[in-house]
Design a protein around this motif. Structure first.
Motif, PDB file in Angstrom:
ATOM      1  N   LYS A   1       0.839  -1.195   0.000  1.00  0.00           N
ATOM      2  CA  LYS A   1       0.000   0.000   0.000  1.00  0.00           C
ATOM      3  C   LYS A   1       0.879   1.251   0.000  1.00  0.00           C
ATOM      4  O   LYS A   1       1.745   1.415   0.870  1.00  0.00           O
TER       5      LYS A   1
ATOM      6  N   LYS B   1      -0.526   5.744   3.899  1.00  0.00           N
ATOM      7  CA  LYS B   1      -0.475   5.372   5.308  1.00  0.00           C
ATOM      8  C   LYS B   1      -1.467   4.259   5.608  1.00  0.00           C
ATOM      9  O   LYS B   1      -2.601   4.283   5.129  1.00  0.00           O
ATOM     10  N   LEU B   2      -1.046   3.289   6.415  1.00  0.00           N
ATOM     11  CA  LEU B   2      -1.928   2.190   6.787  1.00  0.00           C
ATOM     12  C   LEU B   2      -2.976   2.657   7.783  1.00  0.00           C
ATOM     13  O   LEU B   2      -2.722   3.523   8.616  1.00  0.00           O
ATOM     14  N   THR B   3      -4.168   2.067   7.678  1.00  0.00           N
ATOM     15  CA  THR B   3      -5.187   2.319   8.701  1.00  0.00           C
ATOM     16  C   THR B   3      -4.778   1.575   9.969  1.00  0.00           C
ATOM     17  O   THR B   3      -3.883   0.717   9.951  1.00  0.00           O
ATOM     18  N   LYS B   4      -5.446   1.877  11.060  1.00  0.00           N
ATOM     19  CA  LYS B   4      -5.152   1.198  12.326  1.00  0.00           C
ATOM     20  C   LYS B   4      -5.370  -0.308  12.182  1.00  0.00           C
ATOM     21  O   LYS B   4      -4.573  -1.122  12.671  1.00  0.00           O
ATOM     22  N   GLU B   5      -6.437  -0.687  11.473  1.00  0.00           N
ATOM     23  CA  GLU B   5      -6.743  -2.104  11.287  1.00  0.00           C
ATOM     24  C   GLU B   5      -5.680  -2.775  10.429  1.00  0.00           C
ATOM     25  O   GLU B   5      -5.256  -3.912  10.717  1.00  0.00           O
ATOM     26  N   GLU B   6      -5.240  -2.097   9.369  1.00  0.00           N
ATOM     27  CA  GLU B   6      -4.210  -2.660   8.490  1.00  0.00           C
ATOM     28  C   GLU B   6      -2.880  -2.818   9.230  1.00  0.00           C
ATOM     29  O   GLU B   6      -2.166  -3.815   9.046  1.00  0.00           O
ATOM     30  N   TYR B   7      -2.552  -1.831  10.067  1.00  0.00           N
ATOM     31  CA  TYR B   7      -1.306  -1.899  10.834  1.00  0.00           C
ATOM     32  C   TYR B   7      -1.320  -3.082  11.792  1.00  0.00           C
ATOM     33  O   TYR B   7      -0.300  -3.772  11.970  1.00  0.00           O
TER      34      TYR B   7
ATOM     35  N   TYR C   1       5.817   3.643   0.357  1.00  0.00           N
ATOM     36  CA  TYR C   1       5.117   4.701   1.090  1.00  0.00           C
ATOM     37  C   TYR C   1       6.020   5.866   1.506  1.00  0.00           C
ATOM     38  O   TYR C   1       5.547   6.852   2.040  1.00  0.00           O
TER      39      TYR C   1
END
Length: 352
Positions: free
Chosen positions: A175, A178-184, A255
């Protein structure tokens, strides 16, 4: 099939291109070996070659794959060493030899070979990163006084530290934003995924599998997945944590762009006894990031010179004797710049 260069004889036909440790082509696929070629390969420290075999079968295919991965890993290892200031230049050849041994041992296990192939299939950058982290970890381990067997074990564990990423969805790994909290949270699971994968492979013991599990643990206890701190984290994992962050910061990612070596080193220095074991950071800076006296350097101002004196305790900011101005004109009366006193000036590169 793959054979030792010692067993090579005139008339054999190469099944794969051969490259030097610098990535320079030596012989092309299809070349018929002559004694003079064999001697030249030995001089270039080529250990194994792939030859055509009439009884070509699955085992031969595996040998070809091993040969290709080994070759690529050695080239990557040489590149990471070449870009480091690396004050202990005489150790470079030994580190490359150790890296070859590490790769040979890893690829000898079919399950490890399969997983390394999976890493390369998913993302070549992850493979490059694993090789780089392994090389840097071995250099640090050497500075800590590890013997050869300990270095090989450390290097093997470091090489496999991110193997759990084969279980992370590719769209999250690559991606660009920036990763979402769920993705992180999903990405963080690569540590436990890696541990589970390695625990199922014969020849990989708990100590090595634990590197995959614990390389994101932090000295102050604010890492993951188990919030371990200080001595609760195995020394191998504390070493790999530093190597992992350094290579990540100094490499381009989808990223973000890489940062300069000096900036990465200063980040690690500032995180001593917080994120990282301060003693190991000091060894890292001493063995990987310092500039030995006499090293030719290029400053971000464009000026060129040589390292004249080290500043004790801050080896990344030496005193530099300037011999050439920013236009590459030789200076009749060289002058000195103390990088400890001139914080805006940094070493951008080295030259021969």
């Amino acid at each position: 099939m793959i054979i030792s260069i010692k067993d090579a004889v005139e008339g054999m036909v190469l099944a794969e291109n051969i490259y030097s440790s610098d990535g320079i082509p030596l012989l092309e696929k299809g070349a018929i070996l002559k004694n003079i070629y064999i001697e030249n390969l030995k001089k270039n420290d080529i250990k194994n070659i792939c030859i055509e075999n009439e009884s070509f079968n699955k085992i031969s295919v595996e040998c070809m794959i091993k040969c290709a991965i080994n070759k690529e890993a050695i080239i990557i290892a040489k590149k990471i060493i070449d870009k480091l200031p690396f004050s202990q230049d005489e150790n470079i050849k030994e580190i490359i030899v150790i890296k070859e041994k590490i790769i040979d041992e890893l690829l000898g296990e079919k399950e490890i070979l399969k997983n390394i192939l999976n890493i390369k299939t998913i993302d070549n950058h992850i493979f490059d990163h694993c090789v780089n982290v392994s090389v840097i970890s071995v250099i640090i381990g050497k500075s800590l006084g590890y013997n050869k067997e300990e270095l090989i074990r450390l290097g093997k564990g470091a090489m496999l530290h991110d193997i759990g990423k084969i279980s992370i969805p590719l769209e999250i790994l690559n991606k660009p934003g920036k990763l979402t909290k769920e993705e992180y949270e999903i990405v963080k699971k690569h540590t436990t995924f890696g541990y589970e994968i390695l625990n199922k492979i014969s020849g990989i013991d708990e100590e090595l599998a634990n590197i995959s599990l614990s390389h994101h643990e932090r000295y102050d206890g604010y890492g993951y997945p188990n919030n371990l701190k200080a001595g609760e984290i195995h020394e191998f994992s504390r070493i790999v944590a530093i190597s992992d962050v350094y290579d990540a910061l100094t490499s381009d990612r989808v990223y973000r762009n890489k940062i300069k070596n000096e900036e990465a080193v200063e980040y690690l220095f500032n995180m001593k006894w917080k994120q990282f074991d301060g003693n190991i950071v000091d060894k890292f800076i001493e063995s990987v990031a310092s500039y030995s006296i006499g090293r030719k350097v290029i400053l971000n101002t464009g000026e060129r010179g040589i390292v004249a004196e080290e500043n004790k305790g801050v080896p990344t900011r030496p005193i530099v004797k300037i011999n050439y101005d920013q236009y590459n004109n030789e200076i009749k009366k060289p002058y000195y710049i103390d990088l400890l006193e001139n914080k805006s000036i940094i070493i951008e590169n080295t030259f021969n």
